[in-house]
Design a protein around this motif. Structure first.
Motif, PDB file in Angstrom:
ATOM      1  N   LEU A  50      14.756 -29.956 -48.889  1.00  6.65           N
ATOM      2  CA  LEU A  50      15.019 -31.297 -48.376  1.00  6.65           C
ATOM      3  C   LEU A  50      16.141 -31.749 -48.897  1.00  6.65           C
ATOM      4  O   LEU A  50      16.638 -31.297 -50.001  1.00  6.65           O
ATOM      5  N   HIS A  51      16.591 -32.931 -48.635  1.00  9.41           N
ATOM      6  CA  HIS A  51      17.836 -33.802 -49.307  1.00  9.41           C
ATOM      7  C   HIS A  51      17.623 -33.719 -50.666  1.00  9.41           C
ATOM      8  O   HIS A  51      18.781 -33.740 -51.601  1.00  9.41           O
ATOM      9  N   ASP A  52      16.575 -34.269 -51.081  1.00  6.88           N
ATOM     10  CA  ASP A  52      16.142 -34.409 -52.351  1.00  6.88           C
ATOM     11  C   ASP A  52      15.976 -33.222 -53.154  1.00  6.88           C
ATOM     12  O   ASP A  52      15.425 -33.252 -54.542  1.00  6.88           O
ATOM     13  N   GLY A  53      15.948 -31.897 -52.652  1.00  3.42           N
ATOM     14  CA  GLY A  53      16.024 -30.742 -53.528  1.00  3.42           C
ATOM     15  C   GLY A  53      14.661 -30.118 -53.127  1.00  3.42           C
ATOM     16  O   GLY A  53      14.275 -29.176 -53.741  1.00  3.42           O
ATOM     17  N   THR A  54      13.552 -30.821 -52.756  1.00  2.00           N
ATOM     18  CA  THR A  54      12.288 -30.393 -52.628  1.00  2.00           C
ATOM     19  C   THR A  54      12.238 -29.403 -51.739  1.00  2.00           C
ATOM     20  O   THR A  54      12.567 -29.334 -50.607  1.00  2.00           O
ATOM     21  N   GLU A  55      11.438 -28.148 -52.073  1.00 10.03           N
ATOM     22  CA  GLU A  55      11.214 -26.784 -51.375  1.00 10.03           C
ATOM     23  C   GLU A  55       9.991 -27.204 -50.224  1.00 10.03           C
ATOM     24  O   GLU A  55       8.987 -27.661 -50.907  1.00 10.03           O
ATOM     25  N   CYS A  89       7.315 -28.948 -31.847  1.00 13.60           N
ATOM     26  CA  CYS A  89       6.590 -29.762 -32.867  1.00 13.60           C
ATOM     27  C   CYS A  89       6.734 -29.006 -34.380  1.00 13.60           C
ATOM     28  O   CYS A  89       6.751 -27.950 -34.174  1.00 13.60           O
ATOM     29  N   PHE A  90       6.956 -29.697 -35.378  1.00 13.58           N
ATOM     30  CA  PHE A  90       7.204 -29.146 -36.621  1.00 13.58           C
ATOM     31  C   PHE A  90       6.214 -29.734 -37.765  1.00 13.58           C
ATOM     32  O   PHE A  90       6.117 -30.833 -37.611  1.00 13.58           O
ATOM     33  N   LEU A  91       5.632 -28.947 -38.143  1.00 16.81           N
ATOM     34  CA  LEU A  91       4.468 -29.280 -39.371  1.00 16.81           C
ATOM     35  C   LEU A  91       5.378 -29.171 -40.796  1.00 16.81           C
ATOM     36  O   LEU A  91       5.769 -27.855 -40.968  1.00 16.81           O
ATOM     37  N   ILE A  92       5.267 -29.968 -41.663  1.00 19.88           N
ATOM     38  CA  ILE A  92       6.033 -29.784 -43.200  1.00 19.88           C
ATOM     39  C   ILE A  92       5.169 -29.883 -43.977  1.00 19.88           C
ATOM     40  O   ILE A  92       4.613 -30.776 -44.285  1.00 19.88           O
ATOM     41  N   TYR A  93       5.013 -28.546 -44.827  1.00 21.43           N
ATOM     42  CA  TYR A  93       4.081 -28.497 -45.850  1.00 21.43           C
ATOM     43  C   TYR A  93       4.680 -28.175 -47.300  1.00 21.43           C
ATOM     44  O   TYR A  93       5.888 -27.921 -47.270  1.00 21.43           O
ATOM     45  N   ASP A  94       4.127 -28.498 -48.196  1.00 20.02           N
ATOM     46  CA  ASP A  94       4.786 -28.398 -49.594  1.00 20.02           C
ATOM     47  C   ASP A  94       4.969 -26.516 -49.555  1.00 20.02           C
ATOM     48  O   ASP A  94       4.136 -26.065 -48.944  1.00 20.02           O
ATOM     49  N   PHE A  95       5.964 -26.184 -50.364  1.00 20.28           N
ATOM     50  CA  PHE A  95       6.285 -24.912 -50.163  1.00 20.28           C
ATOM     51  C   PHE A  95       5.349 -24.142 -51.088  1.00 20.28           C
ATOM     52  O   PHE A  95       5.251 -24.596 -52.440  1.00 20.28           O
ATOM     53  N   VAL A  96       4.767 -23.026 -50.998  1.00 13.00           N
ATOM     54  CA  VAL A  96       4.217 -22.190 -51.949  1.00 13.00           C
ATOM     55  C   VAL A  96       4.855 -20.927 -52.112  1.00 13.00           C
ATOM     56  O   VAL A  96       4.929 -20.010 -51.234  1.00 13.00           O
ATOM     57  N   ALA A  97       5.267 -20.525 -53.309  1.00 12.52           N
ATOM     58  CA  ALA A  97       6.287 -19.368 -53.578  1.00 12.52           C
ATOM     59  C   ALA A  97       5.502 -17.951 -53.332  1.00 12.52           C
ATOM     60  O   ALA A  97       6.163 -17.124 -53.009  1.00 12.52           O
ATOM     61  N   SER A 111       4.400 -15.075 -30.903  1.00 13.17           N
ATOM     62  CA  SER A 111       5.359 -15.671 -30.264  1.00 13.17           C
ATOM     63  C   SER A 111       5.481 -17.347 -30.233  1.00 13.17           C
ATOM     64  O   SER A 111       6.620 -17.859 -29.893  1.00 13.17           O
ATOM     65  N   PHE A 112       4.497 -18.042 -30.544  1.00 15.96           N
ATOM     66  CA  PHE A 112       4.007 -19.220 -30.408  1.00 15.96           C
ATOM     67  C   PHE A 112       4.691 -20.237 -31.653  1.00 15.96           C
ATOM     68  O   PHE A 112       4.897 -21.339 -31.626  1.00 15.96           O
ATOM     69  N   ALA A 113       4.460 -19.495 -32.899  1.00 19.27           N
ATOM     70  CA  ALA A 113       4.925 -20.300 -34.277  1.00 19.27           C
ATOM     71  C   ALA A 113       5.564 -19.232 -35.031  1.00 19.27           C
ATOM     72  O   ALA A 113       5.532 -18.028 -35.017  1.00 19.27           O
ATOM     73  N   ALA A 114       6.493 -20.001 -35.757  1.00 16.76           N
ATOM     74  CA  ALA A 114       7.203 -19.261 -37.146  1.00 16.76           C
ATOM     75  C   ALA A 114       7.425 -20.218 -38.273  1.00 16.76           C
ATOM     76  O   ALA A 114       7.242 -21.469 -37.968  1.00 16.76           O
ATOM     77  N   THR A 115       7.249 -19.714 -39.437  1.00 15.86           N
ATOM     78  CA  THR A 115       7.269 -20.754 -40.377  1.00 15.86           C
ATOM     79  C   THR A 115       8.579 -20.340 -41.270  1.00 15.86           C
ATOM     80  O   THR A 115       8.973 -19.124 -41.470  1.00 15.86           O
ATOM     81  N   TYR A 116       9.315 -21.320 -41.585  1.00 10.26           N
ATOM     82  CA  TYR A 116      10.652 -21.420 -42.590  1.00 10.26           C
ATOM     83  C   TYR A 116      10.658 -22.197 -43.944  1.00 10.26           C
ATOM     84  O   TYR A 116       9.886 -23.045 -43.908  1.00 10.26           O
ATOM     85  N   LYS A 117      11.279 -21.480 -44.728  1.00  5.96           N
ATOM     86  CA  LYS A 117      11.423 -22.234 -45.900  1.00  5.96           C
ATOM     87  C   LYS A 117      12.673 -23.110 -45.601  1.00  5.96           C
ATOM     88  O   LYS A 117      13.698 -22.840 -45.027  1.00  5.96           O
ATOM     89  N   GLY A 118      12.683 -24.285 -46.331  1.00  5.87           N
ATOM     90  CA  GLY A 118      13.514 -25.291 -46.067  1.00  5.87           C
ATOM     91  C   GLY A 118      13.947 -26.216 -47.451  1.00  5.87           C
ATOM     92  O   GLY A 118      12.701 -26.077 -48.324  1.00  5.87           O
TER      93      GLY A 118
END
Length: 143
Positions: free
Chosen positions: A52-57, A105-113, A43-50
């Protein structure tokens, strides 16, 4: 990323990571839509796919106010420590966002499929399709 981005870290001590604004993170994840939810282990954290404006996942880890440090300076010190972790098998930290108003707070990582390693290590009997085949060795359950 926006033109107003700022960064922490220097090239001598760690790779630079960027501060994203909350609006950009919300747009990238479609306002944290359930469609983009990758995992919610607690209940403390969740991870979402996003995207960015430049198309980076990217993968955006959303950490709620009870887990997030109350002081931004402490949060930034923790980020600096994360940037020092370097290994070919670790996903790179791309940036962060800290919302004092929302207490998140949000941590943004490179997406790994292919997901996280823990999904493959905690395989249930009915999830044989998730078993890794390392070096040609196919693990079989012995009875």
């Amino acid at each position: 990323m926006t033109d107003e981005r700022s960064s922490i870290g220097s090239s001598q001590e760690a790779p630079q990571i960027y501060r994203f604004n909350l609006e950009e993170i919300e747009c990238a994840t479609q306002y944290f839509s359930e469609v983009n939810l990758l995992s919610k282990k607690s209940s403390f954290a969740a991870t979402y796919k996003g995207i960015l404006h430049d198309g980076t996942e990217v993968a955006v880890k959303r950490i709620n106010k009870t887990s997030c440090k109350s002081e931004e300076a402490e949060f930034l010190m923790g980020l600096k420590a994360l940037t020092l972790l370097r290994h070919e098998n670790l996903v790179g930290l791309r940036g962060f966002c800290y919302s004092r108003a929302r207490g998140e707070c949000f941590l943004i990582y490179d997406f790994v499929a292919n997901g996280s390693l823990s999904e493959y290590l905690d395989v249930k009997c009915d999830e044989i399709h998730k078993v890794l085949d390392w070096y040609g060795i196919s693990p079989q359950r012995q009875t």
